[in-house]
Design a protein around this motif. Structure first.
Motif, PDB file in Angstrom:
ATOM      1  N   ASP A   1       0.829  -1.215   0.000  1.00  0.00           N
ATOM      2  CA  ASP A   1       0.000   0.000   0.000  1.00  0.00           C
ATOM      3  C   ASP A   1       0.860   1.261   0.000  1.00  0.00           C
ATOM      4  OD1 ASP A   1      -2.293  -1.484   0.010  1.00  0.00           O
ATOM      5  OD2 ASP A   1      -2.600  -1.362   2.176  1.00  0.00           O
ATOM      6  N   ALA A   2       1.982   1.202   0.718  1.00  0.00           N
ATOM      7  CA  ALA A   2       2.817   2.408   0.846  1.00  0.00           C
ATOM      8  C   ALA A   2       3.639   2.692  -0.407  1.00  0.00           C
ATOM      9  CB  ALA A   2       3.757   2.259   2.046  1.00  0.00           C
ATOM     10  N   THR A   3       3.871   1.668  -1.236  1.00  0.00           N
ATOM     11  CA  THR A   3       4.787   1.882  -2.374  1.00  0.00           C
ATOM     12  C   THR A   3       4.120   1.824  -3.746  1.00  0.00           C
ATOM     13  OG1 THR A   3       5.362  -0.472  -2.440  1.00  0.00           O
ATOM     14  CG2 THR A   3       6.799   0.974  -1.119  1.00  0.00           C
ATOM     15  N   ALA A   4       2.959   1.168  -3.853  1.00  0.00           N
ATOM     16  CA  ALA A   4       2.395   0.928  -5.194  1.00  0.00           C
ATOM     17  C   ALA A   4       2.227   2.226  -5.977  1.00  0.00           C
ATOM     18  CB  ALA A   4       1.065   0.189  -5.076  1.00  0.00           C
ATOM     19  N   ASP A   5       1.741   3.258  -5.294  1.00  0.00           N
ATOM     20  CA  ASP A   5       1.464   4.485  -6.028  1.00  0.00           C
ATOM     21  C   ASP A   5       2.735   5.274  -6.368  1.00  0.00           C
ATOM     22  OD1 ASP A   5      -0.858   5.466  -7.210  1.00  0.00           O
ATOM     23  OD2 ASP A   5      -0.660   7.290  -6.014  1.00  0.00           O
ATOM     24  N   LEU A   6       3.869   4.857  -5.796  1.00  0.00           N
ATOM     25  CA  LEU A   6       5.135   5.545  -6.105  1.00  0.00           C
ATOM     26  C   LEU A   6       5.709   5.080  -7.440  1.00  0.00           C
ATOM     27  CD1 LEU A   6       6.887   5.352  -2.602  1.00  0.00           C
ATOM     28  CD2 LEU A   6       5.395   7.149  -3.520  1.00  0.00           C
ATOM     29  N   VAL A   7       5.233   3.915  -7.928  1.00  0.00           N
ATOM     30  CA  VAL A   7       5.810   3.333  -9.146  1.00  0.00           C
ATOM     31  C   VAL A   7       5.382   4.142 -10.373  1.00  0.00           C
ATOM     32  CG1 VAL A   7       5.987   1.249 -10.559  1.00  0.00           C
ATOM     33  CG2 VAL A   7       5.770   1.049  -8.066  1.00  0.00           C
ATOM     34  N   ALA A   8       6.357   4.481 -11.200  1.00  0.00           N
ATOM     35  CA  ALA A   8       6.089   5.263 -12.412  1.00  0.00           C
ATOM     36  C   ALA A   8       5.406   4.397 -13.461  1.00  0.00           C
ATOM     37  CB  ALA A   8       7.413   5.796 -12.965  1.00  0.00           C
ATOM     38  N   SER A   9       4.693   5.024 -14.355  1.00  0.00           N
ATOM     39  CA  SER A   9       4.092   4.289 -15.469  1.00  0.00           C
ATOM     40  C   SER A   9       5.204   3.567 -16.244  1.00  0.00           C
ATOM     41  CB  SER A   9       3.371   5.295 -16.370  1.00  0.00           C
ATOM     42  OG  SER A   9       2.923   4.628 -17.507  1.00  0.00           O
ATOM     43  N   GLY A  10       5.029   2.274 -16.489  1.00  0.00           N
ATOM     44  CA  GLY A  10       6.070   1.485 -17.170  1.00  0.00           C
ATOM     45  C   GLY A  10       7.102   0.932 -16.200  1.00  0.00           C
ATOM     46  N   GLY A  11       7.036   1.336 -14.932  1.00  0.00           N
ATOM     47  CA  GLY A  11       7.971   0.834 -13.927  1.00  0.00           C
ATOM     48  C   GLY A  11       7.463  -0.457 -13.285  1.00  0.00           C
ATOM     49  N   PHE A  12       8.301  -1.018 -12.415  1.00  0.00           N
ATOM     50  CA  PHE A  12       8.011  -2.343 -11.860  1.00  0.00           C
ATOM     51  C   PHE A  12       7.954  -2.336 -10.335  1.00  0.00           C
ATOM     52  CE2 PHE A  12      10.035  -3.078 -15.960  1.00  0.00           C
ATOM     53  CZ  PHE A  12       9.171  -4.002 -16.538  1.00  0.00           C
ATOM     54  N   LEU A  13       7.062  -3.185  -9.833  1.00  0.00           N
ATOM     55  CA  LEU A  13       7.003  -3.494  -8.405  1.00  0.00           C
ATOM     56  C   LEU A  13       7.347  -4.980  -8.311  1.00  0.00           C
ATOM     57  CD1 LEU A  13       6.166  -2.881  -5.477  1.00  0.00           C
ATOM     58  CD2 LEU A  13       3.806  -3.036  -6.186  1.00  0.00           C
ATOM     59  N   VAL A  14       8.414  -5.304  -7.582  1.00  0.00           N
ATOM     60  CA  VAL A  14       8.887  -6.688  -7.491  1.00  0.00           C
ATOM     61  C   VAL A  14       8.921  -7.070  -6.009  1.00  0.00           C
ATOM     62  CG1 VAL A  14      10.739  -8.293  -8.095  1.00  0.00           C
ATOM     63  CG2 VAL A  14      10.326  -6.291  -9.529  1.00  0.00           C
ATOM     64  N   ILE A  15       8.338  -8.215  -5.689  1.00  0.00           N
ATOM     65  CA  ILE A  15       8.242  -8.613  -4.282  1.00  0.00           C
ATOM     66  C   ILE A  15       8.720 -10.057  -4.142  1.00  0.00           C
ATOM     67  CG2 ILE A  15       6.713  -8.811  -2.296  1.00  0.00           C
ATOM     68  CD1 ILE A  15       4.822  -6.816  -3.743  1.00  0.00           C
ATOM     69  N   ASP A  16       9.699 -10.247  -3.258  1.00  0.00           N
ATOM     70  CA  ASP A  16      10.302 -11.578  -3.096  1.00  0.00           C
ATOM     71  C   ASP A  16       9.525 -12.387  -2.057  1.00  0.00           C
ATOM     72  OD1 ASP A  16      12.076 -13.548  -3.706  1.00  0.00           O
ATOM     73  OD2 ASP A  16      13.727 -12.757  -2.510  1.00  0.00           O
ATOM     74  N   ASN A  17       9.690 -13.704  -2.121  1.00  0.00           N
ATOM     75  CA  ASN A  17       9.121 -14.636  -1.117  1.00  0.00           C
ATOM     76  C   ASN A  17       7.595 -14.600  -1.068  1.00  0.00           C
ATOM     77  OD1 ASN A  17      11.910 -13.541   0.314  1.00  0.00           O
ATOM     78  ND2 ASN A  17      11.627 -15.741   0.466  1.00  0.00           N
ATOM     79  N   ILE A  18       6.946 -14.576  -2.216  1.00  0.00           N
ATOM     80  CA  ILE A  18       5.476 -14.517  -2.185  1.00  0.00           C
ATOM     81  C   ILE A  18       4.835 -15.884  -1.969  1.00  0.00           C
ATOM     82  CG2 ILE A  18       5.281 -12.389  -3.526  1.00  0.00           C
ATOM     83  CD1 ILE A  18       4.374 -14.339  -5.879  1.00  0.00           C
ATOM     84  N   PHE A  19       5.658 -16.953  -1.963  1.00  0.00           N
ATOM     85  CA  PHE A  19       5.100 -18.275  -1.634  1.00  0.00           C
ATOM     86  C   PHE A  19       5.642 -18.803  -0.308  1.00  0.00           C
ATOM     87  CE2 PHE A  19       4.933 -18.713  -6.484  1.00  0.00           C
ATOM     88  CZ  PHE A  19       3.671 -18.132  -6.537  1.00  0.00           C
ATOM     89  N   GLY A  20       6.694 -18.196   0.223  1.00  0.00           N
ATOM     90  CA  GLY A  20       7.193 -18.670   1.504  1.00  0.00           C
ATOM     91  C   GLY A  20       8.609 -18.224   1.791  1.00  0.00           C
ATOM     92  N   THR A  21       9.121 -18.744   2.895  1.00  0.00           N
ATOM     93  CA  THR A  21      10.496 -18.465   3.320  1.00  0.00           C
ATOM     94  C   THR A  21      11.069 -19.778   3.856  1.00  0.00           C
ATOM     95  OG1 THR A  21       9.989 -18.030   5.626  1.00  0.00           O
ATOM     96  CG2 THR A  21       9.738 -16.177   4.131  1.00  0.00           C
ATOM     97  N   SER A  22      12.238 -19.699   4.467  1.00  0.00           N
ATOM     98  CA  SER A  22      12.818 -20.921   5.043  1.00  0.00           C
ATOM     99  C   SER A  22      12.013 -21.401   6.256  1.00  0.00           C
ATOM    100  CB  SER A  22      14.269 -20.654   5.445  1.00  0.00           C
ATOM    101  OG  SER A  22      14.302 -19.563   6.332  1.00  0.00           O
TER     102      SER A  22
END
Ligand code: SAM
Length: 219
Positions: free
Chosen positions: A153-174
């Protein structure tokens, strides 16, 4: 071909060997982090190349990272942005931040990387105010999973048009996996994943690479 645990593990090693080749300064950063006994939570080389590839497909000016650790992914982001690029990276643990800052100095890139110390939830509002909406080419989120919905929520709107939001570990961690939603980190990640895929500001997918990676491109 049956995928045995051994074959998954060998394939992971193969991917790192063939596709994870690092520029010398990034290789040196990993070696230094290992020697210093930093946790082995950094992304792998082939994922670093993926981040750099995405960053290179943007206007190449600014990346924002949550979760610096020793600066390994930070250096990949900067590499991908190119010579005009700048990275703001957030880290709450001082020993990690101290190590990363020393590395940025050692590799001559400290003037292009700004490390903000503190809990991301607390430092993000000021950063958002500073940079403004639609100003960041790549946001990379790789920190405490319980806060993933807030980070989104805090970062999505900061992304420029054509830019990327990348998030690691969306299925799990160790320590937790997405098939057990009684874990607070998994439950929070699941909430974020389902919200992200419905967010019509972005084209979004969840890649089943390593522990999973969400990749969203701002429309
Ligand atoms: C998985 S590691 C980051 C690895 C790094 N992105 C890389 O690939 O080289 C997660 C980092 O996030 C930091 N962290 C955890 N919770 C945090 C929070 N609430 N705010 C800021 N940093 C946090 C940890 O101290 C750790 O250094």
């Amino acid at each position: 071909m049956p995928m045995t645990p051994e074959r998954w593990s060998q394939t992971s090693s193969y991917a790192q060997e063939v596709f994870g080749v690092e520029p010398p300064h990034i290789r040196a950063n990993r070696a230094m982090a290992d020697a210093a006994g930093l946790p082995t939570w950094a992304i792998t080389g082939e994922i670093g190349r993926f981040l750099a590839l995405l960053a290179g497909a943007t206007s190449g000016q600014l990346a924002l990272e949550i979760g610096t650790l020793g600066g390994y992914s930070t250096l990949w982001l900067l590499e991908g942005l190119g010579p005009r690029g700048r990275v703001i990276t957030i880290e709450s643990v001082d020993t990690h931040a101290d190590f990363a800052e020393a590395e940025f100095n050692r590799h001559g890139v400290a003037d292009r990387i700004e490390l903000r110390r503190g809990l991301a939830c607390e430092v993000l509002p000021a950063i958002a105010k500073e940079v403004g909406p639609e100003s960041v080419d790549v946001v990379f989120i790789d920190a405490d999973k319980e806060s993933y919905p807030e980070y989104y929520d805090a970062t999505a709107d900061l992304v420029a048009s054509g830019g990327f939001l990348v998030i690691d570990n969306i299925f799990g961690t160790s320590t937790n996996w997405i098939d057990d939603l009684s874990d607070p980190g998994s439950a929070a990640t699941d909430r974020m994943n389902r919200k992200a895929v419905e967010d019509d500001r972005f084209d979004t997918t969840g890649l089943f690479v390593r522990a999973g990676m969400l990749v969203a491109r701002r429309r």
